[in-house]
Design an enzyme around this catalytic site. Structure first.
Site, PDB file in Angstrom:
ATOM      1  N   ASN A  32       1.560   3.633   1.932  1.00 30.45           N
ATOM      2  CA  ASN A  32       2.376   4.057   3.078  1.00 30.45           C
ATOM      3  C   ASN A  32       3.267   2.945   3.613  1.00 30.45           C
ATOM      4  O   ASN A  32       3.879   3.096   4.667  1.00 30.45           O
ATOM      5  CB  ASN A  32       1.483   4.618   4.199  1.00 30.45           C
ATOM      6  CG  ASN A  32       0.551   3.577   4.781  1.00 30.45           C
ATOM      7  OD1 ASN A  32       0.680   2.394   4.496  1.00 30.45           O
ATOM      8  ND2 ASN A  32      -0.389   4.012   5.589  1.00 30.45           N
ATOM      9  N   LYS A  33       3.378   1.840   2.889  1.00 24.57           N
ATOM     10  CA  LYS A  33       4.252   0.761   3.349  1.00 24.57           C
ATOM     11  C   LYS A  33       5.695   1.027   2.893  1.00 24.57           C
ATOM     12  O   LYS A  33       5.940   1.876   2.032  1.00 24.57           O
ATOM     13  CB  LYS A  33       3.733  -0.595   2.852  1.00 24.57           C
ATOM     14  CG  LYS A  33       2.326  -0.925   3.394  1.00 24.57           C
ATOM     15  CD  LYS A  33       2.338  -1.250   4.874  1.00 24.57           C
ATOM     16  CE  LYS A  33       0.986  -1.134   5.569  1.00 24.57           C
ATOM     17  NZ  LYS A  33      -0.030  -2.087   5.202  1.00 24.57           N
ATOM     18  N   THR A  34       6.632   0.305   3.466  1.00 23.46           N
ATOM     19  CA  THR A  34       8.060   0.587   3.235  1.00 23.46           C
ATOM     20  C   THR A  34       8.424   0.532   1.754  1.00 23.46           C
ATOM     21  O   THR A  34       9.171   1.367   1.259  1.00 23.46           O
ATOM     22  CB  THR A  34       8.920  -0.384   4.066  1.00 23.46           C
ATOM     23  OG1 THR A  34       8.567  -0.192   5.442  1.00 23.46           O
ATOM     24  CG2 THR A  34      10.402  -0.127   3.875  1.00 23.46           C
ATOM     25  N   VAL A  35       7.881  -0.470   1.059  1.00 22.38           N
ATOM     26  CA  VAL A  35       7.922  -0.498  -0.409  1.00 22.38           C
ATOM     27  C   VAL A  35       6.482  -0.403  -0.878  1.00 22.38           C
ATOM     28  O   VAL A  35       5.618  -1.100  -0.351  1.00 22.38           O
ATOM     29  CB  VAL A  35       8.566  -1.804  -0.933  1.00 22.38           C
ATOM     30  CG1 VAL A  35       8.078  -2.148  -2.333  1.00 22.38           C
ATOM     31  CG2 VAL A  35      10.091  -1.684  -0.933  1.00 22.38           C
TER      32      VAL A  35
ATOM     33  N   PHE B 187       0.849  -1.189   0.000  1.00 21.74           N
ATOM     34  CA  PHE B 187       0.000   0.000   0.000  1.00 21.74           C
ATOM     35  C   PHE B 187       0.894   1.251   0.000  1.00 21.74           C
ATOM     36  O   PHE B 187       2.093   1.162   0.290  1.00 21.74           O
ATOM     37  CB  PHE B 187      -0.900  -0.046   1.249  1.00 21.74           C
ATOM     38  CG  PHE B 187      -1.876   1.091   1.331  1.00 21.74           C
ATOM     39  CD1 PHE B 187      -2.917   1.197   0.412  1.00 21.74           C
ATOM     40  CD2 PHE B 187      -1.758   2.061   2.325  1.00 21.74           C
ATOM     41  CE1 PHE B 187      -3.810   2.255   0.485  1.00 21.74           C
ATOM     42  CE2 PHE B 187      -2.654   3.115   2.402  1.00 21.74           C
ATOM     43  CZ  PHE B 187      -3.682   3.218   1.477  1.00 21.74           C
TER      44      PHE B 187
END
Ligand SMILES: *Cc1c(COP(=O)(O)O)cnc(C)c1O
Length: 364
Positions: A183-186, A181
């Protein structure tokens, strides 16, 4: 007026744009195309898992994992109540019953001591969640699961890059699931994946995500399946993100360290991971002192142009899962926690503004 510091903003400053345009120029915009395999290879290389299968989001990754382990009506899945709701919704979607576990006060994660109390002959899966980029106590959880013959699905949505004694989370259990998603790290915009050590299980995951189609014979559908495929456009963004993962992780870890140092003297409590964890510092989160009005504090910070987020509410308190259960540690953390801006593009100066805003809001 100072500019707003958002809680999160993805960094798309690498090859993301070029690779997306390549998809459009080549017309490979759907779920066939070269970026899919490259993306899966990058995830496998990062985690050390032999098999990685992309899907279209982190929620269906969890559903696919549970489905392929045969979870269905009448089964029970042990899951921490303090988690993002997708971990629980995916269980409900299979028809199984989520059984809510308490978390530990120190690391906010599934308390392995709960397993003995909650396991029944119907327990089919234990679903630990590596929340906020810290690793659950996987040795303890795996020891229990193996002794009872229970499968383990690790919700690794928030913990890409996190290792426990050098081993990437998501590779301890049968299946690890990821979300990509925004806002995830990737990120891939919306996206997800599953990883597995076992080749036969990986083949079942791959088949089920593509309508149960045979992996060797087109339009021959051997099992019931779904359309959970990722698009080549999403994978293209992800490939560009993975190229810069070391850089993204290093920046996020530096931000987390700076926050911890700057806030060391204040009456706030950080998540304390177990020994051996190299966390991914997804979102720097902390507990406010008891008695603080969290909504008022967050509004104060917003007035200073700093966006924060409350931590997740407990799943056992949501209307559709409420059974009158009382989990004091989970409820306390859910009521007092906030997440601070933790995105890779956050500058040191902006971070110092967040710190100043928090200090002022705590004092007022
Ligand atoms: C983000 C997230 C998910 C679900 O991911 P989506 O891609 O939004 O469906 C699942 N579990 C946790 C813990 C998450 O943070």
């Amino acid at each position: 007026m100072q500019s707003l510091i958002p809680a999160y903003r993805p960094d798309l400053s690498g090859n993301e744009r070029a690779y997306v345009l390549d998809c459009i120029d080549s017309s490979w915009i759907s779920s066939l195309g070269a970026y899919i395999a490259r993306f899966e290879a990058a995830l496998a290389a990062t985690t050390g898992a032999p098999h990685a299968v992309s899907v279209c989001n982190g929620t269906v990754a969890l559903h696919l994992a549970l489905h392929c382990l045969g979870v269905g009506p009448g089964d029970e899945v042990i899951v921490p109540s303090f988690t993002y709701i997708a971990s629980v919704n995916a269980i409900a979607l299979t028809g199984a019953t989520p059984v809510f576990a308490e978390c530990r006060e120190s690391d906010w994660l599934l308390d392995p001591a709960e397993l003995e109390r909650l396991a029944t002959p119907r327990t089919k899966v234990i679903l630990p969640v590596h929340l906020y980029g810290a690793a659950c106590d996987m040795p303890a959880i795996m020891a229990f699961a193996q002794q009872r013959g229970i499968a383990v699905v690790e919700d690794t949505a928030e913990a890409l890059g996190c290792t426990l004694h050098g081993r990437h989370v998501g590779t301890f259990g049968d299946i690890g699931t990821f979300s990509f998603f925004g806002n995830k790290t990737v990120t891939t915009g919306e996206g997800g994946a599953v990883i597995a050590n076992d080749e036969a299980l990986a083949a079942r995951l791959r088949q089920a995500k593509g309508q149960g189609q045979s992996l060797t014979r087109r339009y021959w559908h051997e099992v019931m399946g779904f359309n959970y495929r990722m698009t080549n456009i999403a994978a293209a963004i992800g490939v560009a993100q993975f190229e810069r993962l070391p850089e993204i992780l290093a920046r996020k870890r530096a931000l987390a360290l700076r926050y911890r140092q700057a806030l060391a003297g204040l009456p706030v409590t950080f998540q304390r991971p177990i020994e051996g964890v190299s966390g991914s510092d997804w979102l720097v989160s902390l507990l406010l002192p008891r008695g603080t009005d969290r909504d008022r504090l967050m509004a104060d910070m917003a007035a200073q142009q700093v966006e924060t987020r409350p931590v997740f509410h407990c799943a056992h308190q949501m209307p559709m899962y409420a059974t009158g259960l009382y989990l004091p540690r989970s409820e306390d953390i859910a009521a007092r926690g906030i997440s601070l801006p933790s995105f890779p593009g956050l500058t040191d100066r902006e971070l110092d503004r967040v710190v100043a805003a928090l200090i002022q809001a705590l004092a007022s």
